[in-house]
Design a protein around this motif. Structure first.
Motif, short mmCIF file in Angstrom:
data_model
loop_
_atom_site.label_atom_id
_atom_site.label_comp_id
_atom_site.label_asym_id
_atom_site.label_seq_id
_atom_site.Cartn_x
_atom_site.Cartn_y
_atom_site.Cartn_z
N MET A 46 29.59 121.24 55.82
CA MET A 46 29.16 121.56 54.48
C MET A 46 28.88 120.27 53.73
O MET A 46 29.63 119.31 53.87
CB MET A 46 30.24 122.36 53.77
CG MET A 46 29.82 122.82 52.41
SD MET A 46 31.02 123.85 51.57
CE MET A 46 31.85 122.62 50.63
N TRP A 82 25.67 125.33 52.09
CA TRP A 82 26.44 126.00 53.12
C TRP A 82 25.51 126.93 53.89
O TRP A 82 24.77 127.70 53.30
CB TRP A 82 27.59 126.79 52.50
CG TRP A 82 28.44 127.51 53.48
CD1 TRP A 82 29.08 126.98 54.56
CD2 TRP A 82 28.75 128.90 53.48
NE1 TRP A 82 29.77 127.94 55.23
CE2 TRP A 82 29.60 129.15 54.58
CE3 TRP A 82 28.42 129.95 52.64
CZ2 TRP A 82 30.09 130.40 54.87
CZ3 TRP A 82 28.93 131.21 52.94
CH2 TRP A 82 29.75 131.41 54.04
N ARG A 83 25.51 126.78 55.20
CA ARG A 83 24.65 127.56 56.09
C ARG A 83 23.18 127.44 55.70
O ARG A 83 22.43 128.41 55.73
CB ARG A 83 25.08 129.02 56.12
CG ARG A 83 26.43 129.24 56.75
CD ARG A 83 26.74 130.70 56.88
NE ARG A 83 27.99 130.88 57.60
CZ ARG A 83 28.56 132.05 57.77
NH1 ARG A 83 28.03 133.14 57.27
NH2 ARG A 83 29.69 132.13 58.44
N GLY A 84 22.80 126.23 55.30
CA GLY A 84 21.41 125.95 54.96
C GLY A 84 20.95 126.44 53.60
O GLY A 84 19.79 126.31 53.25
N VAL A 85 21.86 127.00 52.80
CA VAL A 85 21.51 127.52 51.47
C VAL A 85 22.16 126.64 50.42
O VAL A 85 23.35 126.35 50.49
CB VAL A 85 21.98 128.99 51.31
CG1 VAL A 85 21.67 129.50 49.91
CG2 VAL A 85 21.34 129.86 52.37
N ARG A 86 21.37 126.23 49.42
CA ARG A 86 21.86 125.40 48.31
C ARG A 86 22.44 126.30 47.23
O ARG A 86 21.80 127.26 46.80
CB ARG A 86 20.71 124.58 47.74
CG ARG A 86 21.11 123.63 46.67
CD ARG A 86 19.87 122.82 46.23
NE ARG A 86 20.19 121.90 45.21
CZ ARG A 86 20.02 122.14 43.90
NH1 ARG A 86 19.51 123.29 43.49
NH2 ARG A 86 20.35 121.23 43.02
N HIS A 87 23.67 125.99 46.78
CA HIS A 87 24.36 126.77 45.76
C HIS A 87 24.67 125.85 44.57
O HIS A 87 25.28 124.81 44.74
CB HIS A 87 25.68 127.33 46.31
CG HIS A 87 25.52 128.20 47.50
ND1 HIS A 87 25.26 129.54 47.40
CD2 HIS A 87 25.57 127.92 48.82
CE1 HIS A 87 25.17 130.06 48.62
NE2 HIS A 87 25.36 129.08 49.49
N TYR A 118 33.74 130.83 45.79
CA TYR A 118 34.11 130.14 47.01
C TYR A 118 35.37 129.31 46.76
O TYR A 118 35.64 128.90 45.64
CB TYR A 118 32.99 129.19 47.46
CG TYR A 118 31.70 129.89 47.75
CD1 TYR A 118 31.38 130.31 49.03
CD2 TYR A 118 30.77 130.12 46.73
CE1 TYR A 118 30.18 130.94 49.30
CE2 TYR A 118 29.58 130.75 46.99
CZ TYR A 118 29.29 131.17 48.27
OH TYR A 118 28.10 131.79 48.52
N TRP A 126 34.73 120.78 52.73
CA TRP A 126 34.93 121.88 53.67
C TRP A 126 34.99 123.20 52.90
O TRP A 126 35.49 123.25 51.78
CB TRP A 126 36.24 121.69 54.42
CG TRP A 126 36.40 120.34 55.00
CD1 TRP A 126 36.98 119.24 54.39
CD2 TRP A 126 35.96 119.87 56.27
NE1 TRP A 126 36.93 118.16 55.23
CE2 TRP A 126 36.30 118.52 56.39
CE3 TRP A 126 35.30 120.49 57.34
CZ2 TRP A 126 36.03 117.77 57.52
CZ3 TRP A 126 35.02 119.74 58.46
CH2 TRP A 126 35.39 118.41 58.55
#
Length: 82
Positions: A1, A17-22, A61, A76
């Protein structure tokens, strides 16, 4: 991450996370947790800063980073709140 904080001890402003920007809109923390003293001497030096964050889409999260950040920040994902 991957994550980006605006200041060294600040919560992340955004993370990937997992290729997505938050983008983080709310954060609570840090809550510093120390390693288990009874497990091993090396554990005692282990520190983590935990944050509960909410993103712009309302997802929540639980993330942490190694602390102190002598080697640079390593973030992480601990969990996702439902």
């Amino acid at each position: 991450m991957q994550a980006t904080a605006l200041l060294p001890d600040a919560p992340p402003a955004l993370f990937v996370w997992r290729g997505v920007r938050h983008r983080v809109v709310r954060a609570d923390g840090p809550e510093r947790v120390r390693g288990e003293w009874w497990a091993a001497e090396g554990e005692l030096a282990s520190l983590r800063d935990y944050y509960r964050v909410e993103t712009e889409d309302g997802a929540r999260y639980w993330i942490y980073r190694d602390a102190p950040m002598a080697e640079g920040p390593r973030w992480w994902l601990q969990g996702v709140f439902g």
